[in-house]
Write a protein that holds these residues in place. Sequence first.
Motif, mmCIF file in Angstrom:
data_model
loop_
_atom_site.group_PDB
_atom_site.id
_atom_site.type_symbol
_atom_site.label_atom_id
_atom_site.label_comp_id
_atom_site.label_asym_id
_atom_site.label_seq_id
_atom_site.Cartn_x
_atom_site.Cartn_y
_atom_site.Cartn_z
ATOM 1 N N ALA A 1 0.826 -1.203 0.000
ATOM 2 C CA ALA A 1 0.000 0.000 0.000
ATOM 3 C C ALA A 1 0.862 1.255 0.000
ATOM 4 O O ALA A 1 1.859 1.347 0.708
ATOM 5 C CB ALA A 1 -0.915 0.009 1.216
ATOM 6 N N LEU A 2 0.455 2.208 -0.822
ATOM 7 C CA LEU A 2 1.088 3.515 -0.895
ATOM 8 C C LEU A 2 0.041 4.535 -0.472
ATOM 9 O O LEU A 2 -0.964 4.718 -1.149
ATOM 10 C CB LEU A 2 1.559 3.798 -2.325
ATOM 11 N N VAL A 3 0.259 5.167 0.666
ATOM 12 C CA VAL A 3 -0.677 6.172 1.176
ATOM 13 C C VAL A 3 -0.229 7.531 0.661
ATOM 14 O O VAL A 3 0.916 7.940 0.859
ATOM 15 C CB VAL A 3 -0.730 6.163 2.714
ATOM 16 N N ILE A 4 -1.154 8.223 0.005
ATOM 17 C CA ILE A 4 -0.847 9.544 -0.547
ATOM 18 C C ILE A 4 -1.690 10.581 0.189
ATOM 19 O O ILE A 4 -2.891 10.695 -0.046
ATOM 20 C CB ILE A 4 -1.130 9.596 -2.061
ATOM 21 N N PRO A 5 -1.063 11.337 1.100
ATOM 22 C CA PRO A 5 -1.810 12.374 1.823
ATOM 23 C C PRO A 5 -1.805 13.695 1.057
ATOM 24 O O PRO A 5 -0.972 13.909 0.175
ATOM 25 C CB PRO A 5 -1.030 12.509 3.133
ATOM 26 N N HIS A 6 -2.720 14.565 1.398
ATOM 27 C CA HIS A 6 -2.778 15.926 0.868
ATOM 28 C C HIS A 6 -2.801 15.973 -0.661
ATOM 29 O O HIS A 6 -2.058 16.717 -1.286
ATOM 30 C CB HIS A 6 -1.622 16.773 1.396
ATOM 31 N N ILE A 7 -3.647 15.165 -1.269
ATOM 32 C CA ILE A 7 -3.772 15.173 -2.723
ATOM 33 C C ILE A 7 -5.028 15.948 -3.107
ATOM 34 O O ILE A 7 -6.063 15.825 -2.461
ATOM 35 C CB ILE A 7 -3.776 13.736 -3.290
ATOM 36 N N ASP A 8 -4.899 16.748 -4.135
ATOM 37 C CA ASP A 8 -6.021 17.551 -4.625
ATOM 38 C C ASP A 8 -6.750 16.753 -5.700
ATOM 39 O O ASP A 8 -6.298 16.671 -6.843
ATOM 40 C CB ASP A 8 -5.504 18.875 -5.183
ATOM 41 N N LEU A 9 -7.879 16.172 -5.344
ATOM 42 C CA LEU A 9 -8.630 15.328 -6.270
ATOM 43 C C LEU A 9 -9.278 16.128 -7.390
ATOM 44 O O LEU A 9 -9.641 15.561 -8.418
ATOM 45 C CB LEU A 9 -9.706 14.544 -5.503
ATOM 46 N N THR A 10 -9.400 17.424 -7.206
ATOM 47 C CA THR A 10 -10.049 18.253 -8.227
ATOM 48 C C THR A 10 -9.094 18.684 -9.335
ATOM 49 O O THR A 10 -9.544 19.118 -10.389
ATOM 50 C CB THR A 10 -10.671 19.517 -7.609
ATOM 51 N N ILE B 1 -5.855 11.232 -13.629
ATOM 52 C CA ILE B 1 -5.535 9.810 -13.473
ATOM 53 C C ILE B 1 -4.123 9.540 -13.978
ATOM 54 O O ILE B 1 -3.348 8.816 -13.342
ATOM 55 C CB ILE B 1 -6.571 8.945 -14.210
ATOM 56 N N GLU B 2 -3.771 10.140 -15.097
ATOM 57 C CA GLU B 2 -2.436 9.960 -15.669
ATOM 58 C C GLU B 2 -1.350 10.497 -14.734
ATOM 59 O O GLU B 2 -0.306 9.864 -14.547
ATOM 60 C CB GLU B 2 -2.371 10.666 -17.025
ATOM 61 N N GLU B 3 -1.585 11.643 -14.116
ATOM 62 C CA GLU B 3 -0.619 12.213 -13.173
ATOM 63 C C GLU B 3 -0.466 11.328 -11.941
ATOM 64 O O GLU B 3 0.640 11.158 -11.428
ATOM 65 C CB GLU B 3 -1.050 13.618 -12.753
ATOM 66 N N LEU B 4 -1.570 10.746 -11.477
ATOM 67 C CA LEU B 4 -1.504 9.843 -10.329
ATOM 68 C C LEU B 4 -0.694 8.599 -10.673
ATOM 69 O O LEU B 4 0.119 8.139 -9.870
ATOM 70 C CB LEU B 4 -2.906 9.448 -9.866
ATOM 71 N N GLU B 5 -0.905 8.048 -11.867
ATOM 72 C CA GLU B 5 -0.131 6.878 -12.290
ATOM 73 C C GLU B 5 1.361 7.187 -12.301
ATOM 74 O O GLU B 5 2.170 6.395 -11.814
ATOM 75 C CB GLU B 5 -0.581 6.414 -13.678
ATOM 76 N N GLU B 6 1.718 8.335 -12.855
ATOM 77 C CA GLU B 6 3.130 8.715 -12.922
ATOM 78 C C GLU B 6 3.708 8.921 -11.523
ATOM 79 O O GLU B 6 4.833 8.512 -11.238
ATOM 80 C CB GLU B 6 3.300 9.980 -13.766
ATOM 81 N N LYS B 7 2.940 9.551 -10.635
ATOM 82 C CA LYS B 7 3.386 9.754 -9.255
ATOM 83 C C LYS B 7 3.636 8.408 -8.564
ATOM 84 O O LYS B 7 4.641 8.229 -7.881
ATOM 85 C CB LYS B 7 2.349 10.561 -8.478
ATOM 86 N N CYS B 8 2.739 7.463 -8.772
ATOM 87 C CA CYS B 8 2.896 6.138 -8.153
ATOM 88 C C CYS B 8 4.110 5.405 -8.716
ATOM 89 O O CYS B 8 4.858 4.778 -7.963
ATOM 90 C CB CYS B 8 1.633 5.309 -8.364
ATOM 91 N N ARG B 9 4.313 5.476 -10.024
ATOM 92 C CA ARG B 9 5.486 4.833 -10.632
ATOM 93 C C ARG B 9 6.779 5.407 -10.060
ATOM 94 O O ARG B 9 7.719 4.667 -9.765
ATOM 95 C CB ARG B 9 5.468 5.010 -12.149
ATOM 96 N N LYS B 10 6.836 6.735 -9.894
ATOM 97 C CA LYS B 10 8.031 7.374 -9.331
ATOM 98 C C LYS B 10 8.260 6.925 -7.888
ATOM 99 O O LYS B 10 9.393 6.668 -7.479
ATOM 100 C CB LYS B 10 7.904 8.895 -9.390
ATOM 101 N N GLU B 11 7.188 6.850 -7.098
ATOM 102 C CA GLU B 11 7.307 6.403 -5.700
ATOM 103 C C GLU B 11 7.817 4.962 -5.628
ATOM 104 O O GLU B 11 8.677 4.641 -4.819
ATOM 105 C CB GLU B 11 5.964 6.505 -4.984
ATOM 106 N N VAL B 12 7.271 4.100 -6.466
ATOM 107 C CA VAL B 12 7.687 2.698 -6.465
ATOM 108 C C VAL B 12 9.147 2.579 -6.876
ATOM 109 O O VAL B 12 9.908 1.795 -6.297
ATOM 110 C CB VAL B 12 6.776 1.850 -7.394
ATOM 111 N N ALA B 13 9.569 3.366 -7.857
ATOM 112 C CA ALA B 13 10.940 3.289 -8.357
ATOM 113 C C ALA B 13 11.955 3.898 -7.399
ATOM 114 O O ALA B 13 13.126 3.526 -7.428
ATOM 115 C CB ALA B 13 11.036 3.976 -9.711
ATOM 116 N N SER B 14 11.535 4.813 -6.523
ATOM 117 C CA SER B 14 12.511 5.528 -5.704
ATOM 118 C C SER B 14 12.435 5.266 -4.200
ATOM 119 O O SER B 14 13.393 5.548 -3.489
ATOM 120 C CB SER B 14 12.373 7.035 -5.945
ATOM 121 N N THR B 15 11.318 4.741 -3.698
ATOM 122 C CA THR B 15 11.163 4.556 -2.263
ATOM 123 C C THR B 15 11.784 3.222 -1.826
ATOM 124 O O THR B 15 11.500 2.184 -2.425
ATOM 125 C CB THR B 15 9.669 4.585 -1.874
#
Length: 173
Positions: A67-76, A80-94
Motif C-alpha cells: 500500500a502507498l498512502v498519498i496524503p494531501h492530494i487535490d482530487l479536483t 488519473i495519468e498524473e496519479l499513475e506517474e506519481k505512483c510509478r516514481k514512488e515505487v521506483a525511488s522509495t
Amino acid sequence: MDTAASTTVADDAQEQLDTIAPGGFHPFRPRLHDETENPETNTARPLTDAVITVRIIKSFAYRSMKALVIPHIDLTSVTIEELEEKCRKEVASTPSFKAFRSYATKLDTIKIYTRAHGSKTTNLIINLDHPEWLLDADKGRTLADAGLENEAELSFFNREDYEAFLADPTTKW
C-alpha cells in the motif's frame, strides 16, 4: 471539595456500578465530543486535501501487494495519468518498494478497490465485482470526476496480468 461536587462524583460512581454487566464488564459506550455530530470521514476533508491509498499489485496469484498512502492530494486537479506517474516514481525511488522496483514500468491500470464507508470485496487483492470501476477510459479526467473521495482505495496493476487473473482467478502460495 464542596458538597455539590462530591455529591455529583458519588452519583457518577454509583451510576457506573449500576451499569456493570455480568462478569464485571462495563458496557461499551464510546463518547464523542459532540454526540449530535458524527461526520463520515469521506466528507470530513475537502476534495482539495484528501488522503487516498493506492494498492501497488505485483502478483494477483501470489497476492503480493504493497500500500502507498498519498496524503494531501487535490482530487479536483490531479488527473488519473498524473496519479499513475506519481505512483510509478514512488515505487521506483522509495526503499520500502525495493521488491517492486523492476515492476514499476509495467504498472498501467488503476481500478477503484473501495470507497470510504462502502462495502468491501471478499477478494484480498483486487475488487473483481465492478468492471466499471476501471479508470482507463479517459486518463485525462481528474480524480474527483472519476468519483473519488477522501479515503478511497485504488489498485494499480498491469492490465495483462489482471486479464489473465480474471480468466483463472486461482491463488497460489
